[in-house]
Design a protein around this motif. Structure first.
Motif, PDB file in Angstrom:
ATOM      1  N   LEU A   1      12.805   1.234  -3.269  1.00 53.94           N
ATOM      2  CA  LEU A   1      13.545   0.688  -4.400  1.00 53.94           C
ATOM      3  C   LEU A   1      12.927   1.072  -5.737  1.00 53.94           C
ATOM      4  N   ASN A   2      11.652   1.408  -5.747  1.00 54.64           N
ATOM      5  CA  ASN A   2      10.984   1.806  -6.988  1.00 54.64           C
ATOM      6  C   ASN A   2      10.839   3.323  -7.102  1.00 54.64           C
ATOM      7  N   ALA A   3      11.699   4.061  -6.441  1.00 54.90           N
ATOM      8  CA  ALA A   3      11.585   5.529  -6.403  1.00 54.90           C
ATOM      9  C   ALA A   3      11.616   6.172  -7.783  1.00 54.90           C
ATOM     10  N   GLY A   4      12.235   5.539  -8.764  1.00 61.84           N
ATOM     11  CA  GLY A   4      12.310   6.105 -10.107  1.00 61.84           C
ATOM     12  C   GLY A   4      11.142   5.734 -10.996  1.00 61.84           C
ATOM     13  N   ALA A   5      10.203   4.944 -10.487  1.00 65.51           N
ATOM     14  CA  ALA A   5       9.068   4.495 -11.292  1.00 65.51           C
ATOM     15  C   ALA A   5       8.056   5.612 -11.494  1.00 65.51           C
ATOM     16  N   MET A   6       7.290   5.509 -12.587  1.00 65.87           N
ATOM     17  CA  MET A   6       6.271   6.507 -12.893  1.00 65.87           C
ATOM     18  C   MET A   6       5.035   5.816 -13.458  1.00 65.87           C
ATOM     19  N   ILE A   7       3.887   6.400 -13.210  1.00 67.00           N
ATOM     20  CA  ILE A   7       2.631   5.972 -13.827  1.00 67.00           C
ATOM     21  C   ILE A   7       1.999   7.228 -14.413  1.00 67.00           C
ATOM     22  N   LEU A   8       1.559   7.143 -15.663  1.00 68.49           N
ATOM     23  CA  LEU A   8       0.909   8.291 -16.292  1.00 68.49           C
ATOM     24  C   LEU A   8      -0.309   8.723 -15.480  1.00 68.49           C
ATOM     25  N   ALA A   9      -0.474  10.021 -15.303  1.00 64.61           N
ATOM     26  CA  ALA A   9      -1.593  10.547 -14.524  1.00 64.61           C
ATOM     27  C   ALA A   9      -2.932  10.140 -15.139  1.00 64.61           C
ATOM     28  N   ALA A  10      -3.022  10.108 -16.455  1.00 63.12           N
ATOM     29  CA  ALA A  10      -4.284   9.739 -17.107  1.00 63.12           C
ATOM     30  C   ALA A  10      -4.704   8.327 -16.745  1.00 63.12           C
ATOM     31  N   VAL A  11      -3.723   7.436 -16.557  1.00 69.33           N
ATOM     32  CA  VAL A  11      -4.024   6.046 -16.178  1.00 69.33           C
ATOM     33  C   VAL A  11      -4.524   5.993 -14.735  1.00 69.33           C
TER      34      VAL A  11
ATOM     35  N   ARG B   1       9.346  13.766 -20.955  1.00 69.61           N
ATOM     36  CA  ARG B   1       9.699  14.767 -19.948  1.00 69.61           C
ATOM     37  C   ARG B   1       8.612  15.837 -19.931  1.00 69.61           C
ATOM     38  N   GLY B   2       8.127  16.158 -18.730  1.00 71.58           N
ATOM     39  CA  GLY B   2       7.088  17.169 -18.579  1.00 71.58           C
ATOM     40  C   GLY B   2       5.676  16.597 -18.523  1.00 71.58           C
ATOM     41  N   ASP B   3       5.520  15.298 -18.794  1.00 67.44           N
ATOM     42  CA  ASP B   3       4.191  14.685 -18.716  1.00 67.44           C
ATOM     43  C   ASP B   3       3.700  14.624 -17.275  1.00 67.44           C
ATOM     44  N   ALA B   4       2.381  14.675 -17.111  1.00 63.77           N
ATOM     45  CA  ALA B   4       1.769  14.532 -15.786  1.00 63.77           C
ATOM     46  C   ALA B   4       1.850  13.053 -15.384  1.00 63.77           C
ATOM     47  N   ILE B   5       2.397  12.813 -14.205  1.00 61.10           N
ATOM     48  CA  ILE B   5       2.607  11.436 -13.738  1.00 61.10           C
ATOM     49  C   ILE B   5       2.299  11.323 -12.252  1.00 61.10           C
ATOM     50  N   TYR B   6       2.357  10.109 -11.759  1.00 64.39           N
ATOM     51  CA  TYR B   6       2.387   9.821 -10.329  1.00 64.39           C
ATOM     52  C   TYR B   6       3.689   9.076 -10.069  1.00 64.39           C
TER      53      TYR B   6
ATOM     54  N   ASP C   1       0.844  -1.200   0.000  1.00 65.44           N
ATOM     55  CA  ASP C   1       0.000   0.000   0.000  1.00 65.44           C
ATOM     56  C   ASP C   1       0.875   1.244   0.000  1.00 65.44           C
ATOM     57  N   GLN C   2       1.589   1.425  -1.073  1.00 67.53           N
ATOM     58  CA  GLN C   2       2.525   2.538  -1.212  1.00 67.53           C
ATOM     59  C   GLN C   2       1.792   3.783  -1.708  1.00 67.53           C
ATOM     60  N   VAL C   3       2.059   4.915  -1.081  1.00 62.31           N
ATOM     61  CA  VAL C   3       1.422   6.176  -1.489  1.00 62.31           C
ATOM     62  C   VAL C   3       2.253   6.822  -2.597  1.00 62.31           C
ATOM     63  N   TRP C   4       1.581   7.137  -3.696  1.00 67.18           N
ATOM     64  CA  TRP C   4       2.198   7.838  -4.819  1.00 67.18           C
ATOM     65  C   TRP C   4       1.558   9.217  -4.908  1.00 67.18           C
ATOM     66  N   ARG C   5       2.310  10.199  -5.387  1.00 64.48           N
ATOM     67  CA  ARG C   5       1.801  11.566  -5.481  1.00 64.48           C
ATOM     68  C   ARG C   5       1.889  12.075  -6.909  1.00 64.48           C
ATOM     69  N   ALA C   6       0.992  12.998  -7.239  1.00 57.26           N
ATOM     70  CA  ALA C   6       1.000  13.617  -8.566  1.00 57.26           C
ATOM     71  C   ALA C   6       2.268  14.444  -8.722  1.00 57.26           C
ATOM     72  N   SER C   7       2.826  14.426  -9.920  1.00 57.17           N
ATOM     73  CA  SER C   7       4.068  15.133 -10.178  1.00 57.17           C
ATOM     74  C   SER C   7       4.199  15.372 -11.672  1.00 57.17           C
ATOM     75  N   VAL C   8       5.358  15.852 -12.068  1.00 60.87           N
ATOM     76  CA  VAL C   8       5.685  16.053 -13.480  1.00 60.87           C
ATOM     77  C   VAL C   8       6.951  15.262 -13.762  1.00 60.87           C
ATOM     78  N   ALA C   9       6.981  14.537 -14.868  1.00 60.49           N
ATOM     79  CA  ALA C   9       8.143  13.719 -15.214  1.00 60.49           C
ATOM     80  C   ALA C   9       9.357  14.606 -15.469  1.00 60.49           C
ATOM     81  N   ARG C  10      10.451  14.308 -14.783  1.00 63.51           N
ATOM     82  CA  ARG C  10      11.696  15.055 -14.983  1.00 63.51           C
ATOM     83  C   ARG C  10      12.531  14.452 -16.099  1.00 63.51           C
ATOM     84  N   GLN C  11      12.178  13.225 -16.483  1.00 62.65           N
ATOM     85  CA  GLN C  11      12.886  12.558 -17.570  1.00 62.65           C
ATOM     86  C   GLN C  11      11.919  11.608 -18.271  1.00 62.65           C
ATOM     87  N   ALA C  12      12.288  11.188 -19.455  1.00 59.71           N
ATOM     88  CA  ALA C  12      11.455  10.249 -20.205  1.00 59.71           C
ATOM     89  C   ALA C  12      11.498   8.884 -19.533  1.00 59.71           C
TER      90      ALA C  12
END
Length: 137
Positions: A120-130, A105-110, A82-93
């Motif tokens: 360990l998954n600190a660099g992971a991203m999920i698209l905000a639209a998903v 880069r610049g896409d809306a993500i979590y 149950d990991q909490v993810w927050r809305a952010s902006v991608a700093r890299q592709a």
């Protein structure tokens, strides 16, 4: 005065010795922690596609408009139920861990919420639209 040397009592010597040992141990522990964090940072720099190829990811809940609770299971490294993810902006592709779609880069993500030690998954991203397609609980 009879010429004898006055020294510290054994208790004071013991406390002094323990204080010096404790300071030395704490310094070594801090150095080790910094080294571990450096290794973790280097490991997170591995291509997102390769690093998260066999990961099972699901959005469990949407507690607020800018957070999501994610279940993350990587059989080779970690599991977060149950990991909490927050809305952010991608700093890299990268690649969306949930859909596999490309992230620019610049896409809306979590992303995982920052904490110490870094997950360990600190660099992971999920698209905000998903994520935003999942109903808020």
């Amino acid at each position: 005065m009879d010429g004898r040397t006055i020294g510290l009592d054994p208790w004071s010597q013991t406390v002094g010795w323990l204080t010096m040992q404790s300071a030395s141990t704490n310094a070594r522990a801090r150095e080790s922690q910094r080294a571990d964090e450096s290794v973790a940072r280097r490991q997170r720099c591995i291509s997102t596609e390769l690093a998260h190829a066999n990961v099972a990811v699901s959005v469990i809940d949407r507690p607020t408009a800018s957070t999501a609770t994610v279940a993350w299971c990587d059989p080779s490294s970690c599991r977060y139920g149950d990991q909490v993810w927050r809305a952010s902006v991608a700093r890299q592709a990268g690649t969306c861990a949930l859909s596999g779609r490309s992230i620019g880069r610049g896409d809306a993500i979590y992303r995982p919420r920052a904490c110490r030690p870094s997950p360990l998954n600190a660099g992971a991203m999920i698209l905000a639209a998903v994520v935003e397609g999942v109903p808020r609980g």
